[in-house]
Scaffold this active site. Structure first.
Site, PDB file in Angstrom:
ATOM      1  CD  GLU A  21      12.820  24.869  50.523  1.00 45.72           C
ATOM      2  OE1 GLU A  21      13.166  25.975  50.978  1.00 45.72           O
ATOM      3  OE2 GLU A  21      12.531  24.673  49.326  1.00 45.72           O
ATOM      4  CE  LYS A 155      11.093  29.188  43.659  1.00 45.47           C
ATOM      5  NZ  LYS A 155      11.876  28.119  44.246  1.00 45.47           N
TER       6      LYS A 155
HETATM    7  N1  PSU Z   1       9.988  25.811  46.417  1.00 39.64           N
HETATM    8  C1  PSU Z   1       8.771  26.377  46.675  1.00 39.64           C
HETATM    9  N2  PSU Z   1       8.765  27.610  47.275  1.00 39.64           N
HETATM   10  C2  PSU Z   1       9.925  28.260  47.650  1.00 39.64           C
HETATM   11  C3  PSU Z   1      11.199  27.667  47.386  1.00 39.64           C
HETATM   12  C4  PSU Z   1      11.156  26.435  46.761  1.00 39.64           C
HETATM   13  O1  PSU Z   1       7.728  25.777  46.350  1.00 39.64           O
HETATM   14  O2  PSU Z   1       9.864  29.356  48.229  1.00 39.64           O
HETATM   15  C5  PSU Z   1      12.482  28.389  47.774  1.00 39.64           C
HETATM   16  C6  PSU Z   1      13.632  27.391  47.895  1.00 39.64           C
HETATM   17  O3  PSU Z   1      14.169  27.554  49.188  1.00 39.64           O
HETATM   18  C7  PSU Z   1      14.637  27.829  46.853  1.00 39.64           C
HETATM   19  C8  PSU Z   1      14.424  29.297  46.814  1.00 39.64           C
HETATM   20  O4  PSU Z   1      15.944  27.466  47.194  1.00 39.64           O
HETATM   21  O5  PSU Z   1      12.981  29.372  46.831  1.00 39.64           O
HETATM   22  C9  PSU Z   1      15.087  29.929  45.595  1.00 39.64           C
HETATM   23  O6  PSU Z   1      15.463  31.232  45.895  1.00 39.64           O
HETATM   24  P1  PSU Z   1      16.477  32.033  44.913  1.00 39.64           P
HETATM   25  O7  PSU Z   1      15.775  32.084  43.598  1.00 39.64           O
HETATM   26  O8  PSU Z   1      16.636  33.405  45.559  1.00 39.64           O
HETATM   27  O9  PSU Z   1      17.750  31.265  44.887  1.00 39.64           O
END
Ligand code: PSU
Ligand code: MN
Length: 304
Positions: A21, A155
């Site tokens: 990604e 996360k």
């Molecule tokens: N994994 C990481 N760092 C990130 C992400 C994933 O180590 O920044 C990103 C991914 O793109 C994931 C996003 O889809 O964070 C989640 O964002 P949200 O909570 O707004 O859906």
């Protein structure tokens, strides 16, 4: 959609390909370590026998397999849109640059025919979601899109038990590498059990293939805990996360800004330790993801 030649050839020959990604590059880590990490992840995928395909949107065009110069630009350029499913049509029509989150990367990978995708941690159910309704689109896509995501759990800034409940509702198979517990991003296990712990990439690939043969919709989530030597102690990181979450609330940070805000604050308050661990865990996931992609390609060809 532009699929680079190497990726297109690998897909045509049913060789292993691993999607990566771009939100983690543009919004997940500071420059220049974001670019260094993205390139190191690609190298790890190659060293383990698969072709990397970093996905992003350039001038409204979905690119499957970015060039190193493009990865550099995603790391540096200001104002790149963080693209989840709902943003895709806008960014494409308006010919914008877009960094794809897990959800948008899964969709683009599926369009291109890539079945394996590696990242750091998925989005999930946010703490306090009972008030904010903040639940990442990533979970819906895992429920509907036929891509396996290899990550170190959700996360740690999220509510892990609620995230697992949501995945269960969506019918997402959750597997874990060796440990019987869901990974906890920066730290060792979360204390939450997973559906099944596999012991080899071949075993994981056989479960992915079985799901496909059963024509079940949706993806599979593979949780790979950060190696012990890189893990941050819970007592250290949890209090930092609590502080960052409180600050986000106080400053009225909402919607798609929440995750990048929290990650940045956690890096700041941990004196950069969380960034080191984030990079280590992504590299570790890249290795496992490539090995699973290689095993799956062999299984599909009947040579395993
Ligand atoms: N994994 C990481 N760092 C990130 C992400 C994933 O180590 O920044 C990103 C991914 O793109 C994931 C996003 O889809 O964070 C989640 O964002 P949200 O909570 O707004 O859906
Ligand atoms: Mn959200």
């Amino acid at each position: 959609m532009i699929i680079n030649l190497e990726v297109a050839q690998a897909l045509a020959q049913k060789q292993p390909v691993v999607a990566l990604e771009s939100t983690i590059i543009s919004h997940g880590m500071p420059y220049p370590r974001n670019v260094e990490t993205a390139l190191a992840v690609e190298k790890t995928v190659r060293d383990n026998g698969a072709v990397p395909a970093t996905i992003g949107i350039i001038d409204g065009e979905i690119v499957i397999g970015m060039k190193p110069e493009e990865i550099e630009e995603f790391g540096k350029r200001k104002g790149i849109c963080k693209v989840s499913k709902r943003d895709l049509p806008i960014v494409v029509a308006k010919k914008m640059w877009g960094a794809t989150t897990v959800s948008a990367t899964m969709l683009c990978a599926a369009m291109a025919g890539i079945e394996i995708f590696v990242t750091g941690g998925i989005g999930g159910v946010h703490r306090g979601a009972e008030h904010t309704f903040d639940i990442s689109r990533d979970l819906e896509e895992l429920g509907g899109c036929p891509v396996t995501v290899i990550c170190s759990g959700a996360k740690a800034i999220l509510d892990i038990p609620k995230t697992l409940e949501y995945l269960e509702t969506k019918g997402v198979t959750v597997l874990s590498n060796k440990e019987k517990e869901f990974a906890c991003f920066y730290s060792s296990s979360s204390g939450c059990p997973v559906d099944y712990a596999f012991t080899s990439p071949e075993e994981a690939a056989s479960i992915i293939k079985a799901k496909k043969d059963l024509t079940l919709s949706g993806g599979i989530l593979i949780s790979n805990p950060v190696p012990e030597e890189f893990a941050l102690p819970h007592e250290f990181i949890d209090s930092i996360i609590d502080k960052a979450v409180k600050e986000a609330e106080e400053q009225g940070i909402k919607g798609k800004e929440v995750t990048p805000f929290l990650l940045k604050k956690v890096v700041e308050y941990s004196g950069g330790k969380s960034l080191d661990t984030n990079i280590d865990l992504v590299l570790n996931n890249a290795k496992l993801g490539a090995q699973i992609a290689v095993s799956l390609a062999k299984l599909e060809k009947g040579i395993l």
